[in-house]
Write an enzyme that holds these catalytic residues in place. Structure first.
Site, PDB file in Angstrom:
ATOM      1  N   TYR A  53       2.727 -12.311   4.156  1.00 36.03           N
ATOM      2  CA  TYR A  53       1.773 -12.078   5.239  1.00 36.03           C
ATOM      3  C   TYR A  53       0.456 -11.589   4.640  1.00 36.03           C
ATOM      4  CZ  TYR A  53       3.315  -7.426   4.059  1.00 36.03           C
ATOM      5  OH  TYR A  53       3.601  -6.283   3.356  1.00 36.03           O
ATOM      6  N   THR A 119       1.462   0.822   2.078  1.00 35.54           N
ATOM      7  CA  THR A 119       2.439   1.763   1.508  1.00 35.54           C
ATOM      8  C   THR A 119       2.379   1.849  -0.021  1.00 35.54           C
ATOM      9  OG1 THR A 119       4.085  -0.003   1.566  1.00 35.54           O
ATOM     10  CG2 THR A 119       4.077   1.549   3.405  1.00 35.54           C
ATOM     11  N   ASP A 120       1.780   0.841  -0.673  1.00 34.84           N
ATOM     12  CA  ASP A 120       1.852   0.797  -2.144  1.00 34.84           C
ATOM     13  C   ASP A 120       1.178   1.997  -2.814  1.00 34.84           C
ATOM     14  OD1 ASP A 120       3.210  -1.544  -1.834  1.00 34.84           O
ATOM     15  OD2 ASP A 120       1.656  -2.850  -2.638  1.00 34.84           O
ATOM     16  N   GLU A 312       7.886  19.571 -28.144  1.00 37.88           N
ATOM     17  CA  GLU A 312       7.682  19.560 -29.599  1.00 37.88           C
ATOM     18  C   GLU A 312       6.492  20.431 -30.006  1.00 37.88           C
ATOM     19  OE1 GLU A 312       9.705  17.471 -31.441  1.00 37.88           O
ATOM     20  OE2 GLU A 312      10.697  16.945 -29.549  1.00 37.88           O
TER      21      GLU A 312
HETATM   22  N1  ASP Z   1       0.968  -4.289  -0.252  1.00 46.00           N
HETATM   23  C1  ASP Z   1       0.883  -3.609   1.016  1.00 46.00           C
HETATM   24  C2  ASP Z   1      -0.160  -2.497   0.905  1.00 46.00           C
HETATM   25  O1  ASP Z   1       0.104  -1.537   0.228  1.00 46.00           O
HETATM   26  C3  ASP Z   1       2.179  -3.037   1.369  1.00 46.00           C
HETATM   27  C4  ASP Z   1       2.157  -2.197   2.585  1.00 46.00           C
HETATM   28  O2  ASP Z   1       1.172  -2.073   3.275  1.00 46.00           O
HETATM   29  O3  ASP Z   1       3.180  -1.619   2.866  1.00 46.00           O
HETATM   30  O4  ASP Z   1      -1.174  -2.567   1.566  1.00 46.00           O
END
Ligand code: ASP
Length: 355
Positions: A53, A119-120, A312
């Site tokens: 989409y 969401t990304d 370390e």
């Molecule tokens: N690729 C999309 C974005 O981050 C996925 C999403 O909206 O969930 O805009």
């Protein structure tokens, strides 16, 4: 006379009724929705499609018209900030968002803000705003995993719940929040944990803050680190942020990316190390060259849980800092903001302990 008495009674009743109606409109909080795009505004050719989409295709008016119920909880207005797939998020848009939010809150008549977002990179925007919005008032980020045109799209209920969270007095002072899938998470701790499912946002180990139960936000805990009104970072009017890159450590690592970053003029490097921010011996040599040139290096971890703590002796000798529990992508944001204020290593280490 009797008629007059009834007329007066009726007039008084009508007046009281109109006052109640006006009163309830006024007593509803004013929520501004800032739209940035993402799947929540995604449109597919087929209602059964959950991939393929166009993210960000639908404007804020379309999203709001799909959820008229938001008006029961707040006086809502919308603004389109951008229309992007959030994988393409930029520092520019973050600065614009922070400016706009600080501006809206300074007006006094805005009680909360909802940001619709892909969401990304949602968790990154949330953490950036957590450190750069200077208000106690609720800021809630929301997205969706299924496009708006899908059967059983998750966006409308998520948006309604985000408005409910932003309108709730219980959300005041909690920092920037992320509300999806009936759960409320803190910006600092939340992360996307699944590439596909609707239950993707989690705060691993540290836990989410609460639920939206039958439309009612219920909080059970708060995030302990500094945020919003207790943040020392101020990006108002800034046009850009310091250049910081994340470099991902793996077996057979080498000096290539670190040397490229040095050459490109970065101001900071987040090394997403193995285990407790462990650095491959080849990358370590290059990172030592970076700190010798004044580039700030922070060790983070690709593991996803736990604190990166001193390990370390060589890391201490080379002045590598420890990234605490921040994911590499959030450590990048904190280092960018830290570098707007100082290059002093002990000061930057303090910030990683406090935010
Ligand atoms: N690729 C999309 C974005 O981050 C996925 C999403 O909206 O969930 O805009």
């Amino acid at each position: 006379m009797r008629f007059n008495f009834l007329a007066v009674l009726f007039a008084v009743f009508a007046l009281l009724l109109s006052m109640t109606t006006v009163g309830s409109a006024q007593s509803k909080p004013n929520i501004v929705i800032l739209a940035t795009g993402g799947t929540i505004a995604g449109s597919a050719a087929d209602a059964s499609a959950t991939t393929g989409y166009k993210a960000g295709a639908l404007g804020i008016d379309v999203l709001l018209n799909a959820v008229p119920q938001v008006k029961e909880y707040a006086n809502v207005s919308g603004e389109q900030i951008c229309s992007i797939d959030s994988k393409d998020m930029t520092d520019d848009i973050w600065l614009k968002l922070a400016d706009r939010i600080n501006d809206l809150f300074s007006r006094g008549d805005v009680d909360g803000i909802v940001i619709t977002h892909g969401t990304d990179t949602l968790e990154e925007t949330a953490y950036f705003l957590n450190l750069t919005v200077h208000s106690n008032k609720p800021v809630v980020l929301v997205g969706a995993m299924r496009p708006a045109t899908a059967i059983s799209a998750d966006g409308p209920m998520n948006l309604l719940n985000a408005v409910r969270v932003a309108a709730s007095p219980a959300s005041v002072g909690k920092g920037v929040l992320v509300a999806l899938n009936d759960e409320i998470n803190a910006a600092r701790e939340v992360t996307k944990t699944n590439t596909i499912t609707v239950s993707t946002f989690k705060s691993p180990e540290l836990g989410f803050l609460g639920y939206v139960n039958e439309g009612v936000p219920e909080f059970y805990r708060t995030s302990a680190r500094r945020h919003t009104i207790n943040s020392e970072f101020n990006v108002n009017g800034k046009k850009n942020l310091p250049y910081v890159k994340v470099i991902y450590g793996t077996a057979n690592d080498d000096e290539l990316f670190v040397d490229a970053a040095i050459k490109a003029g970065v101001k900071g490097i987040i090394y997403a190390g193995t285990g407790n921010g462990s650095v491959h011996m080849n990358a370590e040599k290059a990172l030592a060259r970076a700190t010798a040139k004044g580039i700030v290096v922070v060790r983070s971890s690709r593991v996803g849980n736990g604190t990166v703590i001193p390990a370390e002796q060589s890391y201490i000798d080379y002045h590598f800092l420890d990234g605490d529990t921040l994911s590499p992508q959030k450590a990048r944001i904190l280092l960018q903001l830290a570098l707007t204020k100082t290059t002093d290593l002990s000061e930057i280490q303090r910030m990683f302990k406090q935010y």
